[in-house]
Design a protein around this motif. Structure first.
Motif, mmCIF file in Angstrom:
data_model
loop_
_atom_site.group_PDB
_atom_site.id
_atom_site.type_symbol
_atom_site.label_atom_id
_atom_site.label_comp_id
_atom_site.label_asym_id
_atom_site.label_seq_id
_atom_site.Cartn_x
_atom_site.Cartn_y
_atom_site.Cartn_z
ATOM 1 N N GLU A 47 0.682 -1.307 0.014
ATOM 2 C CA GLU A 47 0.023 -0.128 -0.038
ATOM 3 C C GLU A 47 0.797 1.035 -0.030
ATOM 4 O OE1 GLU A 47 -3.965 -0.522 2.667
ATOM 5 O OE2 GLU A 47 -2.221 -1.567 3.578
ATOM 6 N N LEU A 48 2.101 1.168 0.286
ATOM 7 C CA LEU A 48 3.128 2.310 0.450
ATOM 8 C C LEU A 48 4.113 2.552 -0.899
ATOM 9 C CD1 LEU A 48 3.877 1.815 4.115
ATOM 10 C CD2 LEU A 48 2.415 3.179 3.166
ATOM 11 N N ILE A 49 4.490 3.774 -0.871
ATOM 12 C CA ILE A 49 5.377 4.283 -1.992
ATOM 13 C C ILE A 49 6.260 5.070 -1.169
ATOM 14 C CG2 ILE A 49 4.034 3.803 -3.999
ATOM 15 C CD1 ILE A 49 3.708 6.567 -4.357
ATOM 16 N N SER A 50 7.674 5.091 -1.706
ATOM 17 C CA SER A 50 8.560 5.875 -0.954
ATOM 18 C C SER A 50 9.475 6.500 -2.096
ATOM 19 C CB SER A 50 9.508 5.334 0.224
ATOM 20 O OG SER A 50 10.467 4.278 -0.605
ATOM 21 N N ILE A 51 10.244 7.376 -2.038
ATOM 22 C CA ILE A 51 11.134 7.930 -2.972
ATOM 23 C C ILE A 51 12.085 9.134 -2.012
ATOM 24 C CG2 ILE A 51 9.942 10.070 -3.608
ATOM 25 C CD1 ILE A 51 11.101 9.461 -6.455
ATOM 26 N N GLY A 52 13.206 9.322 -2.344
ATOM 27 C CA GLY A 52 14.122 9.956 -1.901
ATOM 28 C C GLY A 52 14.970 10.933 -2.930
ATOM 29 N N PHE A 53 15.260 12.260 -2.448
ATOM 30 C CA PHE A 53 15.952 13.072 -3.257
ATOM 31 C C PHE A 53 17.327 13.591 -2.827
ATOM 32 C CE2 PHE A 53 11.257 13.515 -3.582
ATOM 33 C CZ PHE A 53 11.195 13.527 -5.245
ATOM 34 N N TRP A 54 18.344 13.236 -3.411
ATOM 35 C CA TRP A 54 19.618 13.705 -2.925
ATOM 36 C C TRP A 54 20.182 14.868 -4.003
ATOM 37 C CZ3 TRP A 54 22.313 12.521 1.298
ATOM 38 C CH2 TRP A 54 23.548 12.877 1.303
ATOM 39 N N SER A 88 8.435 -1.381 6.215
ATOM 40 C CA SER A 88 9.131 -2.398 5.344
ATOM 41 C C SER A 88 10.624 -1.810 4.697
ATOM 42 C CB SER A 88 8.464 -3.189 4.816
ATOM 43 O OG SER A 88 9.200 -4.174 3.888
ATOM 44 N N ALA A 89 11.420 -2.679 4.618
ATOM 45 C CA ALA A 89 12.844 -2.357 3.950
ATOM 46 C C ALA A 89 12.401 -2.249 2.569
ATOM 47 C CB ALA A 89 13.975 -3.149 4.285
ATOM 48 N N SER A 90 11.871 -3.261 2.004
ATOM 49 C CA SER A 90 11.324 -3.193 0.740
ATOM 50 C C SER A 90 10.728 -1.904 0.255
ATOM 51 C CB SER A 90 10.290 -4.321 0.290
ATOM 52 O OG SER A 90 8.976 -4.320 0.855
ATOM 53 N N VAL A 91 9.739 -1.370 0.842
ATOM 54 C CA VAL A 91 9.410 0.149 0.482
ATOM 55 C C VAL A 91 10.469 1.196 0.428
ATOM 56 C CG1 VAL A 91 7.950 1.961 1.492
ATOM 57 C CG2 VAL A 91 7.190 -0.366 1.920
ATOM 58 N N LYS A 92 11.538 1.028 1.275
ATOM 59 C CA LYS A 92 12.490 1.898 1.257
ATOM 60 C C LYS A 92 13.610 1.921 -0.018
ATOM 61 C CE LYS A 92 12.836 2.548 6.207
ATOM 62 N NZ LYS A 92 13.713 2.475 7.259
ATOM 63 N N GLN A 93 13.391 0.728 -0.511
ATOM 64 C CA GLN A 93 14.093 0.410 -1.761
ATOM 65 C C GLN A 93 13.448 0.727 -3.045
ATOM 66 O OE1 GLN A 93 17.121 -0.959 -2.000
ATOM 67 N NE2 GLN A 93 17.364 -1.112 0.046
ATOM 68 N N GLN A 94 12.207 1.494 -2.867
ATOM 69 C CA GLN A 94 11.765 1.917 -4.354
ATOM 70 C C GLN A 94 12.405 3.055 -4.838
ATOM 71 O OE1 GLN A 94 7.690 2.443 -2.966
ATOM 72 N NE2 GLN A 94 7.336 0.338 -2.518
ATOM 73 N N ASN A 95 12.424 3.467 -6.036
ATOM 74 C CA ASN A 95 12.965 4.476 -6.686
ATOM 75 C C ASN A 95 12.020 4.638 -7.990
ATOM 76 O OD1 ASN A 95 13.896 6.994 -7.788
ATOM 77 N ND2 ASN A 95 16.062 5.889 -7.938
ATOM 78 N N ASN A 96 10.840 5.213 -7.988
ATOM 79 C CA ASN A 96 9.953 5.237 -9.038
ATOM 80 C C ASN A 96 9.485 6.470 -9.348
ATOM 81 O OD1 ASN A 96 8.075 5.009 -11.287
ATOM 82 N ND2 ASN A 96 7.235 3.084 -10.703
ATOM 83 N N PRO A 97 10.041 7.340 -10.088
ATOM 84 C CA PRO A 97 9.791 8.873 -9.812
ATOM 85 C C PRO A 97 8.352 9.205 -10.714
ATOM 86 C CG PRO A 97 12.109 8.537 -10.572
ATOM 87 C CD PRO A 97 11.415 7.210 -10.419
ATOM 88 N N THR A 98 8.059 8.320 -11.730
ATOM 89 C CA THR A 98 6.774 8.459 -12.452
ATOM 90 C C THR A 98 5.719 8.293 -11.365
ATOM 91 O OG1 THR A 98 7.683 7.345 -14.344
ATOM 92 C CG2 THR A 98 5.396 7.619 -14.250
ATOM 93 N N GLN A 99 5.747 7.537 -10.065
ATOM 94 C CA GLN A 99 4.725 7.402 -9.225
ATOM 95 C C GLN A 99 4.440 8.627 -8.724
ATOM 96 O OE1 GLN A 99 6.178 4.159 -6.943
ATOM 97 N NE2 GLN A 99 4.163 3.011 -7.493
ATOM 98 N N TRP A 100 5.440 9.636 -8.527
ATOM 99 C CA TRP A 100 5.477 10.987 -8.030
ATOM 100 C C TRP A 100 5.399 12.201 -8.992
ATOM 101 C CZ3 TRP A 100 5.474 11.072 -2.666
ATOM 102 C CH2 TRP A 100 5.631 9.929 -2.207
ATOM 103 N N GLY A 101 5.006 11.801 -10.078
ATOM 104 C CA GLY A 101 4.812 12.826 -11.200
ATOM 105 C C GLY A 101 5.924 13.610 -11.506
ATOM 106 N N ILE A 102 7.076 12.882 -11.662
ATOM 107 C CA ILE A 102 8.262 13.116 -12.084
ATOM 108 C C ILE A 102 8.473 12.504 -13.335
ATOM 109 C CG2 ILE A 102 10.772 13.406 -11.771
ATOM 110 C CD1 ILE A 102 10.116 13.402 -8.944
ATOM 111 N N ASN A 103 8.610 13.045 -14.758
ATOM 112 C CA ASN A 103 8.839 12.389 -15.948
ATOM 113 C C ASN A 103 10.346 12.373 -16.414
ATOM 114 O OD1 ASN A 103 6.052 11.741 -15.842
ATOM 115 N ND2 ASN A 103 5.633 13.816 -16.713
#
Length: 103
Positions: A47-54, A88-103
């Motif tokens: 149910e969760l999505i995550s992303i980081g920005f460096w 969950s650690a699996s959620v922290k492994q996500q990196n899908n910018p499209t899910q966040w409106g970044i193309n």
């Protein structure tokens, strides 16, 4: 040692030496639907999505470049901080910018 790597340079302001960061970061977490009505700790990993920005300390213009998008787990490794400890650690492994409106 990890935090020292975030300091890029120093600047003198009003007779004081101030450290300037070389990078900034932001970590985001939300539900996929955006409105489950549940607390994050009660959500499953599906149910969760995550992303980081460096982000380097420089100008990027109007659009968010995909190059600054990364995994929350990567930012945890760089900073030594733990974000979203109940997630969950699996959620922290996500990196899908499209899910966040970044193309």
């Amino acid at each position: 040692e990890m935090l020292r790597s975030l300091v890029g340079s120093e600047m003198c302001i009003r007779d004081s030496i101030v450290s300037l960061p070389s990078n900034y970061y932001k970590v985001l977490l939300r539900t996929k639907s955006g409105s489950t009505g549940k607390a994050i700790k009660d959500c499953s990993a599906d149910e969760l999505i995550s992303i980081g920005f460096w982000v380097e300390h420089k100008s990027y213009g109007q659009d968010i470049p995909r190059s600054i998008c990364t995994k929350v787990a990567d930012i945890e490794a760089k900073t030594g901080f733990t974000f979203f400890p109940q997630v969950s650690a699996s959620v922290k492994q996500q990196n899908n910018p499209t899910q966040w409106g970044i193309n």
